[in-house]
Enzyme design. Structure first.
Site, PDB file in Angstrom:
ATOM      1  N   ARG A 112      -7.921  -7.650   2.912  1.00 25.20           N
ATOM      2  CA  ARG A 112      -7.919  -8.965   2.263  1.00 25.20           C
ATOM      3  C   ARG A 112      -9.279  -9.230   1.619  1.00 25.20           C
ATOM      4  O   ARG A 112      -9.374  -9.681   0.481  1.00 25.20           O
ATOM      5  CB  ARG A 112      -7.622 -10.025   3.328  1.00 25.20           C
ATOM      6  N   HIS A 194      -7.540 -19.410  -2.953  1.00 25.64           N
ATOM      7  CA  HIS A 194      -6.358 -20.278  -2.824  1.00 25.64           C
ATOM      8  C   HIS A 194      -5.971 -20.929  -4.150  1.00 25.64           C
ATOM      9  O   HIS A 194      -5.637 -22.110  -4.211  1.00 25.64           O
ATOM     10  CB  HIS A 194      -6.579 -21.326  -1.715  1.00 25.64           C
ATOM     11  N   GLN A 243      -0.257 -16.958   1.322  1.00 23.92           N
ATOM     12  CA  GLN A 243      -1.452 -17.734   1.668  1.00 23.92           C
ATOM     13  C   GLN A 243      -2.578 -17.663   0.634  1.00 23.92           C
ATOM     14  O   GLN A 243      -3.265 -18.647   0.385  1.00 23.92           O
ATOM     15  CB  GLN A 243      -1.949 -17.261   3.040  1.00 23.92           C
TER      16      GLN A 243
END
Length: 293
Positions: A112, A194, A243
């Site tokens: 990630r 995000h 997410q």
């Protein structure tokens, strides 16, 4: 009595984090050494005695915060009734709740971090904290601004972080100042986390998450994407994939945990940001933070 354990995200790191665990708990030392093996570099050297700049590299920061949180939770022998984590912290929460193994969690966090770093380099972006306005006002300003800018972190009432392309974030900040924001402040981050600009990272990580074994957790995990208590591995996987480009609904998570009977919150890992946010969501909430045994 229901005990909620919550886990911080990127930005909470501090040099020296986890060193006392390594020095005093043999099981913790073994896990840190296992992490060094998995990552292919001695992350413990940077965590315990590196410079703040070395620790700030995304490929270091995310695994470092994850390791501190998870190894502390294991050393304390926590038995949570519910868990949640802010952004990166969701991976710590999943490991502590038994949905992911320590090894798989660490590999996903490392992937990630690298995927997010690459996405930041491919498409520069930024984030800004907006203080003192209702969420709806911030959402509307973003919707009316040209370019990519979205609400990214619902941290607590009156504190919302926006994320997107640099010009669009700056333009939205000007609008929000005019609308009466107490502050509209660019954050020192490497990219538009995000937001839709993280799509390349989401696509890359989706593959790894799809392959990682996810088990039924021992307690509900309140996930960033929808703030709801989840125990179904298929739903957990789907939400985890979504997410990176979706907002962190922290305000809603805390409210839902309280509504579901949380009587005590413990933040595990570096820093105490979440403890503060929980108090701002509900001043009556019993919240503490622990970074050591």
């Amino acid at each position: 009595m229901k005990h909620a354990y919550v886990f911080p995200g990127q930005g909470a790191q501090a040099v020296g984090m986890g060193k006392d665990l390594y020095d005093n708990v043999p099981e913790a030392k073994a896990l840190f050494e296992q992490a060094n093996e998995i990552l292919g570099f001695r992350i413990t050297d940077i965590m315990f005695a590196g410079t703040p700049d070395e620790l700030k590299q995304t490929k270091v920061t995310q695994p470092a915060v994850f390791l501190h949180s998870v190894i502390l939770a294991k050393a304390l022998g926590v038995g949570p009734d519910m868990v949640a984590g802010h952004s990166l912290g969701e991976f710590s929460a999943l490991v502590v709740a038994g949905a992911l193994s320590f090894e798989d969690g660490l590999r996903l966090v490392s992937k990630r971090a690298l995927a997010m770093q690459a996405a930041c380099e491919a498409q520069p972006g930024t984030m800004a904290a907006i203080l003192g306005l209702a969420d709806e006002v911030v959402e509307q300003a973003c919707a009316e601004t040209d370019g990519v800018v979205v609400a990214a972190n619902y941290n607590c009432p009156g504190q919302l972080v926006i994320s997107g392309a640099v010009e669009a974030v700056d333009a939205a900040c000007e609008k929000l100042k005019a609308a009466g924001a107490r502050r509209a402040l660019r954050l020192p981050v490497g990219g538009a986390f995000h937001s839709p600009l993280m799509e390349p990272a989401r696509a890359e990580l989706a593959e790894a998450i799809a392959e990682a074994p996810i088990h039924t957790p021992v307690c509900p995990i309140y996930q960033n994407v929808d703030a709801k208590p989840r125990t179904d591995p298929a739903v957990i996987r789907e939400n985890l994939i979504a997410q990176l480009t979706a907002p962190v609904r922290w305000t809603q998570i805390v409210r839902n945990m309280l509504a579901d009977g949380a009587t005590e919150f413990t933040e595990l890992g570096p820093g105490n940001v979440l403890q503060g946010l929980i108090k701002k969501v509900n001043a009556e909430a019993a919240a503490e933070s622990r970074s050591t045994l």
